[in-house]
Every structure is written in C-alpha cells, then in structure tokens.
Design a protein around this motif. Sequence first.
Motif, mmCIF file in Angstrom:
data_model
loop_
_atom_site.group_PDB
_atom_site.id
_atom_site.type_symbol
_atom_site.label_atom_id
_atom_site.label_comp_id
_atom_site.label_asym_id
_atom_site.label_seq_id
_atom_site.Cartn_x
_atom_site.Cartn_y
_atom_site.Cartn_z
ATOM 1 N N HIS A 4 0.797 -1.249 0.044
ATOM 2 C CA HIS A 4 0.175 0.062 -0.041
ATOM 3 C C HIS A 4 1.042 1.158 -0.108
ATOM 4 C CE1 HIS A 4 -3.770 -2.261 0.761
ATOM 5 N NE2 HIS A 4 -2.980 -3.094 1.494
ATOM 6 N N VAL A 5 0.618 2.240 -0.943
ATOM 7 C CA VAL A 5 1.590 3.367 -1.131
ATOM 8 C C VAL A 5 0.654 4.339 -0.960
ATOM 9 C CG1 VAL A 5 2.798 4.428 -2.932
ATOM 10 C CG2 VAL A 5 2.875 2.062 -2.677
ATOM 11 N N ALA A 6 1.266 5.215 -0.111
ATOM 12 C CA ALA A 6 0.586 6.631 0.279
ATOM 13 C C ALA A 6 0.902 7.523 -1.142
ATOM 14 C CB ALA A 6 0.842 7.110 1.570
ATOM 15 N N MET A 7 -0.195 8.229 -1.367
ATOM 16 C CA MET A 7 -0.039 9.075 -2.510
ATOM 17 C C MET A 7 0.145 10.655 -1.876
ATOM 18 S SD MET A 7 -2.367 8.547 -5.748
ATOM 19 C CE MET A 7 -3.858 8.082 -5.101
ATOM 20 N N SER A 8 1.046 11.372 -2.354
ATOM 21 C CA SER A 8 1.226 12.628 -1.981
ATOM 22 C C SER A 8 0.266 13.558 -2.890
ATOM 23 C CB SER A 8 2.565 13.134 -2.281
ATOM 24 O OG SER A 8 2.771 13.132 -3.696
ATOM 25 N N ASP A 9 0.072 14.792 -2.548
ATOM 26 C CA ASP A 9 -0.602 15.864 -2.968
ATOM 27 C C ASP A 9 -0.245 16.063 -4.765
ATOM 28 O OD1 ASP A 9 -2.481 16.262 -0.986
ATOM 29 O OD2 ASP A 9 -1.230 18.111 -0.328
ATOM 30 N N ASN A 10 1.363 15.892 -4.737
ATOM 31 C CA ASN A 10 1.863 15.939 -6.029
ATOM 32 C C ASN A 10 1.290 14.973 -6.911
ATOM 33 O OD1 ASN A 10 3.400 17.802 -7.544
ATOM 34 N ND2 ASN A 10 5.346 16.654 -7.133
ATOM 35 N N ASP A 11 1.390 13.581 -6.358
ATOM 36 C CA ASP A 11 0.853 12.525 -7.065
ATOM 37 C C ASP A 11 -0.579 12.853 -7.634
ATOM 38 O OD1 ASP A 11 3.566 11.338 -6.570
ATOM 39 O OD2 ASP A 11 2.485 10.156 -4.805
ATOM 40 N N ARG A 12 -1.418 13.099 -6.721
ATOM 41 C CA ARG A 12 -2.928 13.392 -7.078
ATOM 42 C C ARG A 12 -3.017 14.365 -8.121
ATOM 43 N NH1 ARG A 12 -5.791 10.536 -3.009
ATOM 44 N NH2 ARG A 12 -4.516 10.559 -1.299
ATOM 45 N N ARG A 13 -2.364 15.398 -8.045
ATOM 46 C CA ARG A 13 -2.457 16.753 -9.214
ATOM 47 C C ARG A 13 -1.762 16.180 -10.430
ATOM 48 N NH1 ARG A 13 -0.690 19.922 -4.901
ATOM 49 N NH2 ARG A 13 1.363 19.804 -5.313
ATOM 50 N N PHE A 14 -0.893 15.234 -10.465
ATOM 51 C CA PHE A 14 -0.290 14.600 -11.584
ATOM 52 C C PHE A 14 -1.485 13.584 -12.435
ATOM 53 C CE2 PHE A 14 1.597 10.899 -13.880
ATOM 54 C CZ PHE A 14 2.272 11.562 -14.987
ATOM 55 N N LEU A 15 -1.946 12.804 -11.407
ATOM 56 C CA LEU A 15 -3.206 11.946 -12.135
ATOM 57 C C LEU A 15 -4.230 12.691 -12.544
ATOM 58 C CD1 LEU A 15 -2.897 8.988 -9.345
ATOM 59 C CD2 LEU A 15 -2.088 9.177 -11.716
ATOM 60 N N LYS A 16 -4.546 13.856 -11.835
ATOM 61 C CA LYS A 16 -5.680 14.533 -12.396
ATOM 62 C C LYS A 16 -5.375 15.251 -13.610
ATOM 63 C CE LYS A 16 -8.581 18.051 -10.679
ATOM 64 N NZ LYS A 16 -9.027 19.283 -9.655
ATOM 65 N N SER A 17 -4.186 15.579 -14.003
ATOM 66 C CA SER A 17 -3.629 16.424 -15.214
ATOM 67 C C SER A 17 -3.980 15.111 -16.073
ATOM 68 C CB SER A 17 -2.262 16.745 -15.259
ATOM 69 O OG SER A 17 -1.479 15.570 -15.072
ATOM 70 N N LEU A 18 -3.802 13.877 -15.946
ATOM 71 C CA LEU A 18 -4.002 12.658 -16.862
ATOM 72 C C LEU A 18 -5.619 12.402 -16.954
ATOM 73 C CD1 LEU A 18 -0.873 10.593 -16.166
ATOM 74 C CD2 LEU A 18 -1.187 12.311 -18.103
ATOM 75 N N ARG A 19 -6.224 13.192 -16.222
ATOM 76 C CA ARG A 19 -7.704 12.725 -16.137
ATOM 77 C C ARG A 19 -7.815 11.394 -15.483
ATOM 78 N NH1 ARG A 19 -11.149 16.240 -20.503
ATOM 79 N NH2 ARG A 19 -9.574 17.766 -20.574
ATOM 80 N N ILE A 20 -7.195 11.135 -14.656
ATOM 81 C CA ILE A 20 -7.255 9.815 -13.874
ATOM 82 C C ILE A 20 -7.527 10.122 -12.410
ATOM 83 C CG2 ILE A 20 -6.154 7.861 -12.947
ATOM 84 C CD1 ILE A 20 -3.998 8.229 -15.367
ATOM 85 N N ALA A 21 -8.795 9.495 -12.056
ATOM 86 C CA ALA A 21 -9.478 9.712 -10.572
ATOM 87 C C ALA A 21 -8.631 8.899 -9.603
ATOM 88 C CB ALA A 21 -10.925 9.275 -10.570
ATOM 89 N N ALA A 22 -7.841 9.629 -9.003
ATOM 90 C CA ALA A 22 -6.943 8.937 -7.818
ATOM 91 C C ALA A 22 -7.696 8.443 -6.815
ATOM 92 C CB ALA A 22 -5.869 10.077 -7.436
ATOM 93 N N ASP A 23 -8.757 9.138 -6.390
ATOM 94 C CA ASP A 23 -9.422 8.559 -5.170
ATOM 95 C C ASP A 23 -10.610 7.485 -5.575
ATOM 96 O OD1 ASP A 23 -8.041 9.885 -3.473
ATOM 97 O OD2 ASP A 23 -9.192 11.712 -3.814
ATOM 98 N N ALA A 24 -10.619 7.183 -6.910
ATOM 99 C CA ALA A 24 -11.531 6.186 -6.995
ATOM 100 C C ALA A 24 -11.803 4.997 -6.466
ATOM 101 C CB ALA A 24 -11.562 5.861 -8.782
ATOM 102 N N ALA A 25 -12.815 4.325 -6.257
ATOM 103 C CA ALA A 25 -12.865 2.858 -5.497
ATOM 104 C C ALA A 25 -12.234 1.991 -6.219
ATOM 105 C CB ALA A 25 -14.307 2.656 -5.290
ATOM 106 N N THR A 26 -11.375 1.173 -5.757
ATOM 107 C CA THR A 26 -10.974 -0.216 -6.575
ATOM 108 C C THR A 26 -11.739 -1.084 -6.351
ATOM 109 O OG1 THR A 26 -9.708 -0.991 -4.559
ATOM 110 C CG2 THR A 26 -8.428 0.694 -6.031
ATOM 111 N N GLU A 27 -11.561 -1.875 -7.824
ATOM 112 C CA GLU A 27 -12.601 -3.019 -8.080
ATOM 113 C C GLU A 27 -11.941 -4.363 -7.789
ATOM 114 O OE1 GLU A 27 -15.362 -2.758 -11.502
ATOM 115 O OE2 GLU A 27 -13.961 -4.352 -12.416
ATOM 116 N N GLU A 28 -12.447 -5.058 -7.220
ATOM 117 C CA GLU A 28 -11.753 -6.504 -6.822
ATOM 118 C C GLU A 28 -11.938 -7.418 -8.084
ATOM 119 O OE1 GLU A 28 -11.950 -7.292 -2.233
ATOM 120 O OE2 GLU A 28 -12.056 -8.929 -3.436
ATOM 121 N N VAL A 29 -11.069 -7.924 -8.451
ATOM 122 C CA VAL A 29 -11.377 -9.148 -9.554
ATOM 123 C C VAL A 29 -11.637 -10.333 -9.164
ATOM 124 C CG1 VAL A 29 -10.217 -10.093 -11.566
ATOM 125 C CG2 VAL A 29 -9.445 -7.644 -10.956
#
Length: 99
Positions: free
Chosen positions: A74-99
């Motif tokens: 489990h890796v904690a995301m920094s605010d910088n990580d979240r901004r980067f993902l948001k710039s790629l239009r990736i929801a960083a806080d989206a619920a993960t789906e179990e396979v």
Amino acid sequence: MDDTLNRLAKDLAAAMAEAVASDSRVDACRARAREAGYDLRVTLDAEIGFAARSGRQPKRQAAPGTRPSHATRHVAMSDNDRRFLKSLRIAADAATEEV
C-alpha cells in the motif's frame, strides 16, 4: 515472480495481442494508413498485477524478511501525485474494483 504467474502473464499478453490483431477495426485503420503511404505499428503497454484472492493463500509463501510484492504493498499518494493523475484525467480516489 514464480513460474505459474509468469505463464499466466504471458498467456494474458498473447491473448490481448491476438484480440487486437484480429479486430476488424484495427485492420481497417492499418489499411487506411497504408493507403495514405504509411506503415502503422501499434505497441501496447500494460501493467498486470496479481494478488491472492481473499481467503486463499498462494501456493508459495514469501520468505520471512522479504519485501511484499507490488500488488500487495500500500503506497500513500502525495498531493503532487494526485495533481499529476488529475492532469491525466485519472481519478486518484476512485474505488478499486476487486477481480
């Protein structure tokens, strides 16, 4: 990664490549590119992670003192990580789906 996971990952990669190669839409795009005077090459990059399903233990346990695999860490995301993902239009806080 043990031999079973390597084989599963290779089988999945082969199935994905075959599915893309046999798709009529991909053939149509390649044909249009050839007509326009271009050769088209497609490269897919996928990250595949395996994790033991809940309630089941993998066949082989990791030796004591070894680091957990990427899939179980489990890796904690920094605010910088979240901004980067948001710039790629990736929801960083989206619920993960179990396979």
